[in-house]
Structures are given as structure tokens and as C-alpha cells.
Write a protein that holds these residues in place. Sequence first.
Motif, PDB file in Angstrom:
ATOM      1  N   GLY A   1       0.760  -1.231   0.059  1.00  0.00           N
ATOM      2  CA  GLY A   1      -0.059  -0.066  -0.124  1.00  0.00           C
ATOM      3  C   GLY A   1       0.737   1.231   0.006  1.00  0.00           C
ATOM      4  N   VAL A   2       2.058   1.267   0.875  1.00  0.00           N
ATOM      5  CA  VAL A   2       2.821   2.506   0.882  1.00  0.00           C
ATOM      6  C   VAL A   2       3.366   2.423  -0.740  1.00  0.00           C
ATOM      7  CG1 VAL A   2       4.960   3.325   1.903  1.00  0.00           C
ATOM      8  CG2 VAL A   2       3.321   2.145   3.143  1.00  0.00           C
ATOM      9  N   ALA A   3       3.981   1.468  -1.136  1.00  0.00           N
ATOM     10  CA  ALA A   3       4.713   1.585  -2.292  1.00  0.00           C
ATOM     11  C   ALA A   3       3.792   2.080  -3.410  1.00  0.00           C
ATOM     12  CB  ALA A   3       5.238   0.285  -2.728  1.00  0.00           C
ATOM     13  N   SER A   4       2.483   1.760  -3.712  1.00  0.00           N
ATOM     14  CA  SER A   4       1.474   2.053  -4.895  1.00  0.00           C
ATOM     15  C   SER A   4       1.419   3.620  -4.559  1.00  0.00           C
ATOM     16  CB  SER A   4       0.152   1.317  -4.611  1.00  0.00           C
ATOM     17  OG  SER A   4      -0.440   1.426  -5.538  1.00  0.00           O
ATOM     18  N   VAL A   5       1.125   4.063  -3.390  1.00  0.00           N
ATOM     19  CA  VAL A   5       1.008   5.550  -3.120  1.00  0.00           C
ATOM     20  C   VAL A   5       2.101   6.196  -3.460  1.00  0.00           C
ATOM     21  CG1 VAL A   5       0.306   7.466  -1.555  1.00  0.00           C
ATOM     22  CG2 VAL A   5      -0.929   5.286  -1.631  1.00  0.00           C
ATOM     23  N   TYR A   6       3.444   5.611  -3.073  1.00  0.00           N
ATOM     24  CA  TYR A   6       4.658   6.469  -3.408  1.00  0.00           C
ATOM     25  C   TYR A   6       4.839   6.468  -4.804  1.00  0.00           C
ATOM     26  CZ  TYR A   6       9.554   7.343  -3.832  1.00  0.00           C
ATOM     27  OH  TYR A   6      10.611   7.850  -4.282  1.00  0.00           O
ATOM     28  N   ALA A   7       4.365   5.399  -5.457  1.00  0.00           N
ATOM     29  CA  ALA A   7       4.723   5.195  -7.100  1.00  0.00           C
ATOM     30  C   ALA A   7       4.051   6.408  -7.773  1.00  0.00           C
ATOM     31  CB  ALA A   7       4.637   4.095  -7.532  1.00  0.00           C
ATOM     32  N   GLN A   8       2.645   6.814  -7.272  1.00  0.00           N
ATOM     33  CA  GLN A   8       1.894   7.621  -7.952  1.00  0.00           C
ATOM     34  C   GLN A   8       2.438   9.162  -7.527  1.00  0.00           C
ATOM     35  OE1 GLN A   8      -2.280   7.911  -6.561  1.00  0.00           O
ATOM     36  NE2 GLN A   8      -2.965   8.070  -8.372  1.00  0.00           N
ATOM     37  N   SER A   9       3.032   9.208  -6.430  1.00  0.00           N
ATOM     38  CA  SER A   9       3.416  10.690  -6.115  1.00  0.00           C
ATOM     39  C   SER A   9       4.743  10.947  -7.105  1.00  0.00           C
ATOM     40  CB  SER A   9       3.969  10.829  -4.642  1.00  0.00           C
ATOM     41  OG  SER A   9       5.095   9.984  -4.505  1.00  0.00           O
ATOM     42  N   VAL A  10       5.329   9.962  -7.715  1.00  0.00           N
ATOM     43  CA  VAL A  10       6.399  10.432  -8.518  1.00  0.00           C
ATOM     44  C   VAL A  10       5.947   9.971 -10.171  1.00  0.00           C
ATOM     45  CG1 VAL A  10       8.334  10.290  -6.948  1.00  0.00           C
ATOM     46  CG2 VAL A  10       7.678   8.386  -7.892  1.00  0.00           C
ATOM     47  N   ALA A  11       4.847  10.462 -10.331  1.00  0.00           N
ATOM     48  CA  ALA A  11       4.263   9.915 -11.693  1.00  0.00           C
ATOM     49  C   ALA A  11       5.191  10.461 -12.722  1.00  0.00           C
ATOM     50  CB  ALA A  11       2.848  10.559 -11.555  1.00  0.00           C
ATOM     51  N   HIS A  12       5.931  11.189 -12.538  1.00  0.00           N
ATOM     52  CA  HIS A  12       7.020  11.762 -13.866  1.00  0.00           C
ATOM     53  C   HIS A  12       7.705  10.748 -14.126  1.00  0.00           C
ATOM     54  CE1 HIS A  12       9.224  12.622 -10.327  1.00  0.00           C
ATOM     55  NE2 HIS A  12      10.503  12.604 -11.030  1.00  0.00           N
ATOM     56  N   ILE A  13       8.041   9.680 -13.547  1.00  0.00           N
ATOM     57  CA  ILE A  13       8.889   8.692 -13.950  1.00  0.00           C
ATOM     58  C   ILE A  13       8.146   7.361 -14.467  1.00  0.00           C
ATOM     59  CG2 ILE A  13      10.487   6.886 -12.685  1.00  0.00           C
ATOM     60  CD1 ILE A  13      11.295   8.560 -10.653  1.00  0.00           C
ATOM     61  N   LYS A  14       8.448   7.044 -15.756  1.00  0.00           N
ATOM     62  CA  LYS A  14       7.828   6.284 -16.657  1.00  0.00           C
ATOM     63  C   LYS A  14       7.647   4.784 -15.777  1.00  0.00           C
ATOM     64  CE  LYS A  14       9.760   8.267 -20.730  1.00  0.00           C
ATOM     65  NZ  LYS A  14      10.607   7.958 -21.873  1.00  0.00           N
TER      66      LYS A  14
ATOM     67  N   PHE B   1       7.743   1.844 -16.840  1.00  0.00           N
ATOM     68  CA  PHE B   1       8.596   0.847 -17.465  1.00  0.00           C
ATOM     69  C   PHE B   1       9.938   1.162 -16.463  1.00  0.00           C
ATOM     70  CE2 PHE B   1      12.281  -1.065 -19.657  1.00  0.00           C
ATOM     71  CZ  PHE B   1      12.101  -2.275 -19.819  1.00  0.00           C
ATOM     72  N   ASP B   2      10.363   2.407 -16.275  1.00  0.00           N
ATOM     73  CA  ASP B   2      11.638   2.685 -15.513  1.00  0.00           C
ATOM     74  C   ASP B   2      11.357   2.272 -14.041  1.00  0.00           C
ATOM     75  OD1 ASP B   2      12.961   3.601 -17.768  1.00  0.00           O
ATOM     76  OD2 ASP B   2      12.138   5.782 -17.262  1.00  0.00           O
ATOM     77  N   ASN B   3      10.231   2.538 -13.482  1.00  0.00           N
ATOM     78  CA  ASN B   3      10.127   2.231 -12.075  1.00  0.00           C
ATOM     79  C   ASN B   3      10.115   0.430 -12.023  1.00  0.00           C
ATOM     80  OD1 ASN B   3       9.220   4.354 -10.552  1.00  0.00           O
ATOM     81  ND2 ASN B   3       7.247   4.466 -11.475  1.00  0.00           N
ATOM     82  N   ALA B   4       9.539  -0.293 -13.017  1.00  0.00           N
ATOM     83  CA  ALA B   4       9.576  -1.527 -12.772  1.00  0.00           C
ATOM     84  C   ALA B   4      11.260  -1.949 -13.003  1.00  0.00           C
ATOM     85  CB  ALA B   4       8.836  -2.073 -13.953  1.00  0.00           C
ATOM     86  N   HIS B   5      11.816  -1.687 -13.968  1.00  0.00           N
ATOM     87  CA  HIS B   5      13.266  -1.881 -14.315  1.00  0.00           C
ATOM     88  C   HIS B   5      14.079  -1.639 -13.042  1.00  0.00           C
ATOM     89  CE1 HIS B   5      16.558  -2.199 -17.473  1.00  0.00           C
ATOM     90  NE2 HIS B   5      16.868  -3.136 -16.554  1.00  0.00           N
TER      91      HIS B   5
END
Length: 299
Positions: free
Chosen positions: A162-175, A177-181
Motif C-alpha cells: 500500500g505504501v509503495a503504490s501511493v509512493y509510486a503515484q507521487s512520482v508519476a513523472h517517472i515512466k 517501465f523505468d519504475n519496474a526496471h
Amino acid sequence: MRWASALCLVSLAAIWGSSFIFIRIGVPVLGPALLMEVRVALAAVFLLMTAGVLKKSLPPIQNWRHFLILGFVNSALPFLLFAYAVQTLTASLLSVINATAPLWGALIGALWYRKPLMPRQMTGLFLGIAGVSVLVGFDSAAKLEGASLALVAGFGAACLYGVASVYAQSVAHIKPFDNAHGSMWAATLLLLPLVPFSSVDTAPDVPILLAVLMLGVLCTGFAYLLYFRLVADVGASAALSVTFLIPVFGIFWGYLFLGELVGWHTVLGTLLVLLGTALVTGFLPRIRQVRFSKAVDYE
């Protein structure tokens, strides 16, 4: 939610639901730390090969702090916690525990963005929690010796998702694929120091090697491509609601491959979870009226 996103959601749930099966197969031989290290390393290599085929650039090195954070809270630590818990709990029960992640995601998101939950979302979360409670409360595995610590580990992993999902959305400028990789390479580095403390008593046979391969490539590398794409398309809470569907597949795979029992509480809990998922994500198909441009002539 569009139908394309809904199909992606269901596919992701089916893939992640099977991951608990592969973990149960691999952990007794490789141990939690080594198995999870191989998992994220395989995923990282798979994504690197995918980047080469699709001619995508490598993740920007200046975002290394972000990738370390994401790799820790969304992969390294929750993977390790689930691998520990699977030594005591069943795959079905763990898939249910995983379904509490949307609750954490919605609550953390509401606090993070200071945005109150809508009544529909609150109702959906309540039904989801009720379904999980029914499934966990009547599962015999939750009463085994050592189950309490395993349950804490499982719920801790779900909270981290849950923490990671919200955090990932807060840095939406990062693509996506780049997040996953980037996060997979970060998780590989973070888990590497634990590998020397792992011991393998017997050499893994072919079924175990295949399970590890599926866990790393399909359930991690490919799955995270779908997941971060969902976060970008429909938002953190809606994407995280994939874990409401995981119990459906996790229970089915557990019954099909491990012979885990499916009782009345399994059916009732699953129905509540599915309804809660529909309300949280807003995926309630609309019935469109068909209008005819002209009347039908009868002869």
C-alpha cells in the motif's frame, strides 16, 4: 475503468495469484532470502532484455534514490516477508492476506493527498475487509504453531504494498517501465547481502528450477510491467485493488495444484471481496441504451 485496464487487472491477479504456489515450491529448498534474490535478479534481467527488444532507454541513474526506496518497500522487504510466512501458512491464506493491500493503499493515499474517501469507496473497503475476515477467521492454517508471527509478516507485506503504490503515484513523472526496471535492480542489490546466510542442503530439481523461473520472469518481471502501467492509467488505489482479485486465483491455484480445501467460508469471502473490488475501483459496467435511428418496418 476502461475494459483494457480491467483485462489487465484480471490478468495481473491471475499471475500474482500463482506466485504463492511457486514460492511454496521453492522456499523449502532455497530458503526465503536466496529464493527472493533469484526472483528479483531474474526479473531485472528479463526487464533489461525487454528494454533491448523494445529499444527503451535504461532507467535514469539520477533517480537511484527513488529506485532504492521503491525496490525496498515494493519488492525486497514484502517479498522476504511473504517468503517467511509461506513456510507456515497456505498459499490460499496468503493470497487473502495480500488482499488487505487496497485498504492500506486507500487509507495511506487519503492521508498523503488529504483527500477523503468517497462513500462508495468506504463501502467497498468495508466489504473487502469483511470478506478477508471470513476467509482468515475460518482457515485452519491460522491456528497452527508459529502462525501468529507469519500472519504479522504477511499483513506487514500487504501494508508495504500500500505504501509503495501511493509512493509510486507521487512520482508519476517517472515512466512505469523505468519504475519496474529500476526497482528490480535495486531490490537485487538490497537482498544480495542476505544470500551468504542462506544454506541449500539439496540441489534443486527441475520442477523447482521451473518454479523459480516462473516466479522471477512471469510473476515479477512481466507482472510489474502490468502493475505500474495500471498505476499510471487508473491511479494507486484502483491499481492496488488487483489484490482483491488475487484470492480468487490464489485459492483456485491452491486447490488445483496443492489440494488445499475450499469451504463455505471460501465462497462467501470471495464474493464479498469481488463486490468490494468493484466498488473501490469503480468498475461497474454500465448498461448502455441502444437507440435505433429509424423504426422497423413490418410487411
